[in-house]
Design an enzyme around this catalytic site. Structure first.
Site, PDB file in Angstrom:
ATOM      1  N   GLY A   1      37.285  45.677  45.632  1.00 27.05           N
ATOM      2  CA  GLY A   1      36.725  44.782  44.644  1.00 27.05           C
ATOM      3  C   GLY A   1      37.149  43.357  44.963  1.00 27.05           C
ATOM      4  N   CYS A   2      36.314  42.386  44.638  1.00 19.75           N
ATOM      5  CA  CYS A   2      36.653  40.995  44.973  1.00 19.75           C
ATOM      6  C   CYS A   2      37.863  40.516  44.183  1.00 19.75           C
ATOM      7  CB  CYS A   2      35.451  40.073  44.764  1.00 19.75           C
ATOM      8  SG  CYS A   2      34.675  40.158  43.131  1.00 19.75           S
ATOM      9  N   ASN A   3      37.937  40.845  42.899  1.00 20.12           N
ATOM     10  CA  ASN A   3      39.121  40.514  42.111  1.00 20.12           C
ATOM     11  C   ASN A   3      40.357  41.233  42.655  1.00 20.12           C
ATOM     12  OD1 ASN A   3      37.755  38.855  40.305  1.00 20.12           O
ATOM     13  ND2 ASN A   3      37.439  40.456  38.794  1.00 20.12           N
TER      14      ASN A   3
ATOM     15  N   THR B   1      41.800  39.601  45.815  1.00 18.99           N
ATOM     16  CA  THR B   1      42.520  38.364  45.538  1.00 18.99           C
ATOM     17  C   THR B   1      43.926  38.646  45.031  1.00 18.99           C
ATOM     18  OG1 THR B   1      40.365  37.485  44.846  1.00 18.99           O
ATOM     19  CG2 THR B   1      42.276  36.097  44.486  1.00 18.99           C
TER      20      THR B   1
END
Length: 342
Positions: free
Chosen positions: A148-150, A153
């Site tokens: 997932g992009c979140n 990060t």
């Protein structure tokens, strides 16, 4: 050597980003594109910014041939990839950009996504696609599950610190801001311009956001014990970019040095000088991640600031980085584009 590519779900933001990046990749050639509702259309009709490229017409998945496809990128909605990938020929390598294969434990998948996994055997063979931490497994994988992009990060911010014990594992807060493209391209009332512009809001609060499943999985693996972070994501009225502000208990300069050491040889991760704070605009449209560490006035506390582009390093760029490894190509091929600025 040039490898033939199929992109399933090419009419979404991540599909378009894959096409944009592959267009200048010397080792990949797009041979097949799928879209459900937009089948029969040209990519130039769906995404006019790609009209300079000679691309296949969008087709339904069932109308595609995979006989000459080497690798398939699945940019499909969550819970769709399981059935589709199960039907692909076994000789086709797959990078899945959905959430369908990210969680190794089927029970965890059911907890976070509300339904049993329909392809548990495939789930067992999937490799988690956080490239910098799973290179060896990715090279030999047939199926890679993009993060997932979140989640990416937050994981870049913390894994080296969690694994070395540089911070208090029971006192971690991740406050994250994400551009609206992270919510996808589907029409949704809360994403209309009048609803979203001039304001921003928290969502998935109270420990309900699905990316917590990835945090639990990866942080606990790195620490060798259960680690549960406090995480709140916010939707902001910008198109691209994620900023994670992470609050930890630990000596700030030691935190900075641990991150610098962990990422010293990483081509896409840059730890800024101590006290410097990154901005999402400085990585926009690129596969780069910038990380900054600041000492807080309270003794023994530090704040970590991490930025990446959710569509590139958070999704499609990461997918190509993984594909490069799977196909025996240089990991950075096609991905050293400078960020777009301003």
């Amino acid at each position: 050597m040039t490898h033939s590519v199929a992109i399933l779900g090419a009419s979404g933001y991540t599909g378009a980003e894959l096409v944009r990046l592959i267009a200048t990749h010397p080792g990949l050639d797009v041979r097949a594109l799928s879209a459900d509702r937009k089948a029969g259309m040209e990519m130039s009709e769906v995404f006019p910014h790609l009209r300079h490229l000679a691309l296949p017409t969008l087709r339904k998945i069932e109308d595609l041939s995979f006989d000459e496809i080497d690798i398939c990128f699945c940019a499909l909605p969550h819970a769709t990839s399981q059935a589709v990938i199960s039907q692909l020929p076994r000789n086709v390598k797959v990078v899945d950009l959905s959430a369908d294969f990210r969680l190794r434990d089927p029970a965890a998948y059911e907890t976070w996504y509300g339904k049993p996994h329909s392809a548990p055997e495939l789930q067992k063979e999937a490799v988690y696609g956080l490239t910098e931490f799973y290179r060896d497994e990715i090279r030999d994988a047939r199926l890679v599950a993009g993060t997932g992009c979140n989640a990416a990060t937050g994981l870049f911010s913390l894994i080296p610190l969690v694994s070395t014990g540089a911070i208090d594992l029971d006192d971690i807060i991740i406050d994250m801001k994400c551009g609206v493209s992270g919510a996808g391209r589907s029409l949704k009332e809360n994403l209309l311009h009048a609803e979203l512009s001039e304001g921003w809001y928290a969502y998935g609060v109270g420990g309900k956001h699905r990316h917590l499943g990835e945090f639990d999985q990866e942080f606990s693996k790195a620490a060798g014990r259960t680690v549960e972070v406090q995480f709140t994501p916010h939707l902001v009225p910008g198109n691209r970019g994620i900023l994670a502000t992470t609050y930890v208990r630990g000596e700030a300069r030691s935190v900075h040095e641990a991150l610098k050491a962990a990422y010293a040889d990483e081509p896409f991760l840059e730890v800024l000088p101590f006290g410097a704070v990154p901005q999402t605009k400085h990585v926009r449209g690129s596969n780069f991640v910038h990380i900054g560490v600041v000492e807080e006035r309270a003794a023994g506390r530090a704040t970590i600031y991490t930025v990446l582009d959710n569509l590139t390093k958070g999704s499609s760029g990461q997918a190509i980085q993984n594909a490069n490894l799977m196909l025996g190509q240089n990991e950075t091929t096609g991905l050293m584009l400078a960020p777009l600025y301003p």
